[in-house]
Design a protein around this motif. Sequence first.
Motif, PDB file in Angstrom:
ATOM      1  N   LYS A   1     -47.371 -15.329  -4.133  1.00 50.42           N
ATOM      2  CA  LYS A   1     -47.164 -16.422  -5.082  1.00 50.42           C
ATOM      3  C   LYS A   1     -47.865 -17.703  -4.661  1.00 50.42           C
ATOM      4  N   TYR A   2     -48.361 -17.767  -3.400  1.00 53.17           N
ATOM      5  CA  TYR A   2     -49.055 -18.966  -2.953  1.00 53.17           C
ATOM      6  C   TYR A   2     -50.095 -18.612  -1.894  1.00 53.17           C
ATOM      7  N   ILE A   3     -51.034 -19.537  -1.718  1.00 54.78           N
ATOM      8  CA  ILE A   3     -52.116 -19.364  -0.735  1.00 54.78           C
ATOM      9  C   ILE A   3     -52.111 -20.581   0.184  1.00 54.78           C
ATOM     10  N   THR A   4     -52.200 -20.330   1.505  1.00 54.87           N
ATOM     11  CA  THR A   4     -52.309 -21.402   2.492  1.00 54.87           C
ATOM     12  C   THR A   4     -53.632 -21.232   3.211  1.00 54.87           C
ATOM     13  N   ILE A   5     -54.561 -22.145   2.970  1.00 49.61           N
ATOM     14  CA  ILE A   5     -55.907 -21.996   3.558  1.00 49.61           C
ATOM     15  C   ILE A   5     -56.193 -23.108   4.567  1.00 49.61           C
ATOM     16  N   THR A   6     -56.969 -22.767   5.588  1.00 48.33           N
ATOM     17  CA  THR A   6     -57.337 -23.751   6.614  1.00 48.33           C
ATOM     18  C   THR A   6     -58.291 -24.784   6.018  1.00 48.33           C
ATOM     19  N   SER A   7     -57.801 -26.012   5.794  1.00 48.41           N
ATOM     20  CA  SER A   7     -58.688 -27.092   5.329  1.00 48.41           C
ATOM     21  C   SER A   7     -59.499 -27.585   6.535  1.00 48.41           C
ATOM     22  N   LYS A   8     -58.849 -27.624   7.694  1.00 47.39           N
ATOM     23  CA  LYS A   8     -59.509 -27.989   8.967  1.00 47.39           C
ATOM     24  C   LYS A   8     -58.774 -27.288  10.096  1.00 47.39           C
ATOM     25  N   HIS A   9     -59.539 -26.540  10.926  1.00 48.47           N
ATOM     26  CA  HIS A   9     -58.902 -25.896  12.074  1.00 48.47           C
ATOM     27  C   HIS A   9     -59.222 -26.715  13.325  1.00 48.47           C
ATOM     28  N   HIS A  10     -58.987 -26.183  14.511  1.00 49.28           N
ATOM     29  CA  HIS A  10     -59.103 -26.974  15.737  1.00 49.28           C
ATOM     30  C   HIS A  10     -60.535 -27.452  15.992  1.00 49.28           C
ATOM     31  N   ASP A  11     -61.550 -26.818  15.377  1.00 47.56           N
ATOM     32  CA  ASP A  11     -62.942 -27.247  15.599  1.00 47.56           C
ATOM     33  C   ASP A  11     -63.273 -28.486  14.756  1.00 47.56           C
ATOM     34  N   GLY A  12     -62.262 -28.942  13.989  1.00 48.56           N
ATOM     35  CA  GLY A  12     -62.425 -30.197  13.249  1.00 48.56           C
ATOM     36  C   GLY A  12     -63.280 -30.101  12.000  1.00 48.56           C
ATOM     37  N   PHE A  13     -63.818 -28.904  11.698  1.00 46.34           N
ATOM     38  CA  PHE A  13     -64.761 -28.779  10.573  1.00 46.34           C
ATOM     39  C   PHE A  13     -64.012 -28.769   9.256  1.00 46.34           C
ATOM     40  N   ALA A  14     -64.399 -29.673   8.339  1.00 45.86           N
ATOM     41  CA  ALA A  14     -63.703 -29.807   7.048  1.00 45.86           C
ATOM     42  C   ALA A  14     -64.290 -28.848   6.014  1.00 45.86           C
ATOM     43  N   MET A  15     -63.420 -28.030   5.429  1.00 47.91           N
ATOM     44  CA  MET A  15     -63.871 -27.048   4.419  1.00 47.91           C
ATOM     45  C   MET A  15     -63.880 -27.671   3.019  1.00 47.91           C
ATOM     46  N   TRP A  16     -63.980 -29.001   2.975  1.00 45.29           N
ATOM     47  CA  TRP A  16     -64.090 -29.697   1.682  1.00 45.29           C
ATOM     48  C   TRP A  16     -65.097 -30.833   1.839  1.00 45.29           C
ATOM     49  N   ASP A  17     -65.384 -31.518   0.758  1.00 40.98           N
ATOM     50  CA  ASP A  17     -66.378 -32.599   0.780  1.00 40.98           C
ATOM     51  C   ASP A  17     -65.710 -33.892   1.223  1.00 40.98           C
ATOM     52  N   SER A  18     -65.629 -34.070   2.558  1.00 38.22           N
ATOM     53  CA  SER A  18     -64.940 -35.252   3.078  1.00 38.22           C
ATOM     54  C   SER A  18     -65.865 -36.462   3.037  1.00 38.22           C
ATOM     55  N   LYS A  19     -65.321 -37.611   2.665  1.00 41.63           N
ATOM     56  CA  LYS A  19     -66.113 -38.852   2.623  1.00 41.63           C
ATOM     57  C   LYS A  19     -65.958 -39.644   3.912  1.00 41.63           C
ATOM     58  N   VAL A  20     -64.992 -39.217   4.778  1.00 41.63           N
ATOM     59  CA  VAL A  20     -64.802 -39.972   6.026  1.00 41.63           C
ATOM     60  C   VAL A  20     -65.500 -39.284   7.195  1.00 41.63           C
ATOM     61  N   SER A  21     -66.214 -38.176   6.912  1.00 37.91           N
ATOM     62  CA  SER A  21     -66.956 -37.485   7.981  1.00 37.91           C
ATOM     63  C   SER A  21     -68.052 -36.630   7.344  1.00 37.91           C
TER      64      SER A  21
END
Length: 441
Positions: free
Chosen positions: A99-119
């Motif tokens: 019924k739901y999905i939990t995805i890693t937006s950022k793991h320990h390597d700090g890499f953002a899986m979205w279009d971040s404007k602060v990095s």
Amino acid sequence: MKKTILSTFLLVLCTHALVFSQSDYKPAPENIEARQWFQDAKFGLFIHWGVYSVLGDGEWILNQRKIPLKSYEKLPEAFNPTQFDAAEWVSLAKATGMKYITITSKHHDGFAMWDSKVSDWDIVDRTPYKKDVLKMLSAECKKQGIKLFFYHSHLDWHQPDYYPFGATGKEIAGRKTGGNFNKYLDYMDAQLTELLTNYGDIGGIWFDGWWDQKSKGTATNIDWRLSKTYSLIHKLQPGCMIGNNHHVEPFPGEDFQMFEKDLPGGNSAGFNADSKIGALPLETCETMNNSWGFNITDNKYKSTKDLIHYMVKAAGYNANFLLNVGPMSNGKIQPEFQQTLREMGEWTKVNGETIYGTRGVPGAAREWGVMTTKGDKVYLHILKGEDATFIIPNYGKKLKSAVLFKDKSKVKIVTEDKEMAVIQLSNYNKEEIDTIVELQF
Ligand code: FHN
């Protein structure tokens, strides 16, 4: 109010609740509603995906292989998931009964899986793929009626202000020293603000990595400013549920409690020595093989039967089951995982009624299995053993009927008193995975 099995059980639970330090946090009505939804939902898909998937050796490879940061920074150039299809992932989750999905937006390597404007350490600025996969997934989840949660790592081996270093990542050459930890937390809060203002309603934030700075018990070397971050999240989205995989008792401001690779209260995986079951909605997370991130050599796949048993037991312990996949760097979920998930879907399609919307009866876990309850119904989940006679608590209520869930064929009620009822199953075909008896009180 008519006293049901559940209300009696909840009364017990509430008295227990006051013990834990949630005192000044008052969850908003939307949050209470979200918790109810969460506990009814029972089953979710965990997704560990990032540039580490390129190397096919799990999500800790930067630390495990002590890869110099400069070298690791080349990895995004090789991450090009052209075969990523959000509809395929969401449909697979639905077909499994999730019924739901939990995805890693950022793991320990700090890499953002979205279009971040602060990095610019993110999928749009650093990969040839240049697309915001969280944007695509959140749109598809909305379309298919699946809630989306974001896993977000407190720990960050890449961000220059994550200093002093914690227990991990000390041998990653090239990590900046002398940074300002509060500036790191400002950065983290800014990224969380992006995630909670650009991707629609987010079901929850699944924090991880607090333990990197753990000193003793619930004490840490630095101040994680949890209440500031938690209040920010609840201000942006009051219905967003916060969970923190810190492996200790829940902190004020949290809305659910997870147990990693263990049923609530268990510690077989060694994470939960300092943990206690709080009064929050519970969730158990587990891998399908032995890895969270994609791992080409890990073929220690758990069987469909074992994973269904795990989900049913979690429900019996009043917890959700968050089952993980680590997609490949091309954007595909490997076939072994897909097959097992589809097989689980065949079971949930037929037996889901005995899981979704139920609550567990933790104290009633038995050698042979567990119980789930919904209204005045109790479901016995007989997962193993040759027993045919079962003694079950009746909480002082009269047992009206007992039938096999699959075909409603009658099950004999041998005897009953104020506390217990004895039922007997005779010449019945034991189910391969879970023989379910439906009791009506
Ligand atoms: O270090 C992480 C690990 O990579 C993974 O994300 C799991 C998921 O529950 N949690 C941490 C280990 O406790």
